[in-house]
Design a protein around this motif. Structure first.
Motif, PDB file in Angstrom:
ATOM      1  N   ILE A  12       0.849  -1.268  -0.217  1.00  0.00           N
ATOM      2  CA  ILE A  12       0.115   0.121  -0.008  1.00  0.00           C
ATOM      3  C   ILE A  12       0.736   1.413  -0.055  1.00  0.00           C
ATOM      4  O   ILE A  12       0.507   2.368  -0.829  1.00  0.00           O
ATOM      5  N   GLY A  13       1.908   1.324   0.732  1.00  0.00           N
ATOM      6  CA  GLY A  13       2.819   2.511   0.770  1.00  0.00           C
ATOM      7  C   GLY A  13       3.520   2.720  -0.380  1.00  0.00           C
ATOM      8  O   GLY A  13       3.597   4.015  -0.693  1.00  0.00           O
ATOM      9  N   LYS A  14       3.624   1.740  -1.293  1.00  0.00           N
ATOM     10  CA  LYS A  14       4.279   2.357  -2.589  1.00  0.00           C
ATOM     11  C   LYS A  14       3.250   2.858  -3.565  1.00  0.00           C
ATOM     12  O   LYS A  14       3.743   3.608  -4.416  1.00  0.00           O
ATOM     13  N   ILE A  15       2.041   2.565  -3.181  1.00  0.00           N
ATOM     14  CA  ILE A  15       1.022   3.426  -4.084  1.00  0.00           C
ATOM     15  C   ILE A  15       0.738   4.872  -3.347  1.00  0.00           C
ATOM     16  O   ILE A  15       0.501   5.718  -3.944  1.00  0.00           O
ATOM     17  N   LEU A  16       0.501   4.775  -2.097  1.00  0.00           N
ATOM     18  CA  LEU A  16       0.405   6.335  -1.235  1.00  0.00           C
ATOM     19  C   LEU A  16       1.555   7.132  -1.277  1.00  0.00           C
ATOM     20  O   LEU A  16       1.175   8.351  -1.464  1.00  0.00           O
ATOM     21  N   ASN A  17       2.935   6.790  -1.233  1.00  0.00           N
ATOM     22  CA  ASN A  17       4.044   7.420  -0.918  1.00  0.00           C
ATOM     23  C   ASN A  17       4.102   8.552  -2.318  1.00  0.00           C
ATOM     24  O   ASN A  17       4.001   9.681  -1.936  1.00  0.00           O
ATOM     25  N   PRO A  18       4.158   8.132  -3.225  1.00  0.00           N
ATOM     26  CA  PRO A  18       4.250   9.135  -4.464  1.00  0.00           C
ATOM     27  C   PRO A  18       2.866   9.851  -4.606  1.00  0.00           C
ATOM     28  O   PRO A  18       3.127  11.163  -4.829  1.00  0.00           O
ATOM     29  N   ALA A  19       2.049   9.472  -4.403  1.00  0.00           N
ATOM     30  CA  ALA A  19       0.323  10.141  -4.476  1.00  0.00           C
ATOM     31  C   ALA A  19       0.340  11.037  -3.633  1.00  0.00           C
ATOM     32  O   ALA A  19       0.150  12.395  -3.840  1.00  0.00           O
ATOM     33  N   LEU A  20       0.657  10.882  -2.232  1.00  0.00           N
ATOM     34  CA  LEU A  20       0.650  11.894  -1.012  1.00  0.00           C
ATOM     35  C   LEU A  20       1.636  12.908  -1.099  1.00  0.00           C
ATOM     36  O   LEU A  20       1.450  14.056  -0.829  1.00  0.00           O
ATOM     37  N   SER A  21       2.758  12.517  -1.717  1.00  0.00           N
ATOM     38  CA  SER A  21       3.842  13.644  -1.624  1.00  0.00           C
ATOM     39  C   SER A  21       3.707  14.603  -2.702  1.00  0.00           C
ATOM     40  O   SER A  21       4.307  15.546  -2.648  1.00  0.00           O
ATOM     41  N   LYS A  22       2.722  14.596  -3.395  1.00  0.00           N
ATOM     42  CA  LYS A  22       2.188  15.958  -4.449  1.00  0.00           C
ATOM     43  C   LYS A  22       2.094  16.742  -3.640  1.00  0.00           C
ATOM     44  O   LYS A  22       2.257  18.016  -4.073  1.00  0.00           O
ATOM     45  N   ASN A  23       0.987  16.602  -2.487  1.00  0.00           N
ATOM     46  CA  ASN A  23       0.462  17.740  -1.895  1.00  0.00           C
ATOM     47  C   ASN A  23       1.093  17.576  -0.410  1.00  0.00           C
ATOM     48  O   ASN A  23       0.842  18.917   0.408  1.00  0.00           O
ATOM     49  N   HIS A  24       1.767  16.780   0.160  1.00  0.00           N
ATOM     50  CA  HIS A  24       2.201  16.831   1.385  1.00  0.00           C
ATOM     51  C   HIS A  24       3.604  16.276   1.389  1.00  0.00           C
ATOM     52  O   HIS A  24       4.237  15.858   0.556  1.00  0.00           O
ATOM     53  N   GLU A  25       4.362  16.734   2.571  1.00  0.00           N
ATOM     54  CA  GLU A  25       5.703  16.306   3.114  1.00  0.00           C
ATOM     55  C   GLU A  25       5.442  14.987   3.721  1.00  0.00           C
ATOM     56  O   GLU A  25       4.767  14.884   4.628  1.00  0.00           O
ATOM     57  N   ILE A  26       6.153  13.955   3.149  1.00  0.00           N
ATOM     58  CA  ILE A  26       6.236  12.577   3.491  1.00  0.00           C
ATOM     59  C   ILE A  26       7.334  12.040   4.227  1.00  0.00           C
ATOM     60  O   ILE A  26       8.407  12.561   3.762  1.00  0.00           O
ATOM     61  N   ILE A  27       7.261  11.588   5.460  1.00  0.00           N
ATOM     62  CA  ILE A  27       8.349  11.150   6.146  1.00  0.00           C
ATOM     63  C   ILE A  27       8.084   9.500   6.066  1.00  0.00           C
ATOM     64  O   ILE A  27       6.988   9.396   6.784  1.00  0.00           O
ATOM     65  N   SER A  28       9.058   8.905   5.768  1.00  0.00           N
ATOM     66  CA  SER A  28       8.780   7.382   5.727  1.00  0.00           C
ATOM     67  C   SER A  28       9.483   6.536   6.750  1.00  0.00           C
ATOM     68  O   SER A  28      10.674   7.174   7.153  1.00  0.00           O
TER      69      SER A  28
END
Length: 186
Positions: A12-28
């Motif tokens: 799931i993370g591989k799907i969410l990470n790039p999508a959410l990082s368009k509008n948010h700062e992601i710390i993995s």
């Protein structure tokens, strides 16, 4: 928004990470990869993560192991895989993380369809996912400082359009909902 994504390199993370990082700062964060390491089955590891990562608006967990097998193969040790890792791991994220999350922040946990619609050979997943859903419903009544909690309950990931999955998690963090179990493609 600054989002801590636990399990960022999983299915799931591989799907969410790039999508959410368009509008948010992601710390993995993850067991074996990510900006930070975390072992969900270890509350000390969870505490250490929250001490290291500051100023978090949302914590999303898409990680957690669970045993798959029939009733006759299930025993306490196999059941505890999901209980200690996926269920207690996510519960402890909230119990510990509520001290660190920003005011009006949110937790998004991940359960799954088996909590509502079990199928053969998935008793452990049914127990764990049902427990996560119950925790979200009850914790939403008591979290303070405007902190919200929701769960995403997806069907089998390979059967879900990526956009539906992304929209469910985005809804959980971006909309002012609390105590919801967001079902995806049942």
């Amino acid at each position: 928004m600054r989002i801590l994504l636990i399990g960022a390199n999983g299915e799931i993370g591989k799907i969410l990470n790039p999508a959410l990082s368009k509008n948010h700062e992601i710390i993995s964060a993850g067991r074996n990869s990510g900006d930070f390491k975390i072992d969900l089955s270890d509350s000390n590891s969870i505490e250490k993560l929250f001490e290291e990562v500051k100023n978090i608006d949302s914590c999303i967990c898409v990680a957690g192991d669970c045993y798959t097998g029939d009733l006759h193969s299930l025993d306490e040790e196999k059941l505890n895989i999901g209980i200690k890792n996926k269920l207690l791991g996510q519960v402890n994220l909230v119990l510990i993380g509520q001290k660190y999350l920003n005011d009006n922040g949110s937790f998004i946990l991940t359960s799954g369809k088996m909590g509502d619609k079990p199928v053969k050979n998935n008793i452990s997943k049914a127990i764990v996912n049902g427990g996560i859903n119950s925790f979200v419903l009850s914790a939403s009544l008591e979290l303070e400082r405007g902190i919200r909690i929701n769960a995403i309950s997806p069907a089998k990931i390979s059967d879900i359009p990526a956009e539906d999955l992304i929209n469910a998690y985005a809804k959980g963090i971006e909309e002012n909902i609390n105590g919801e179990i967001i079902k995806v493609n049942y």
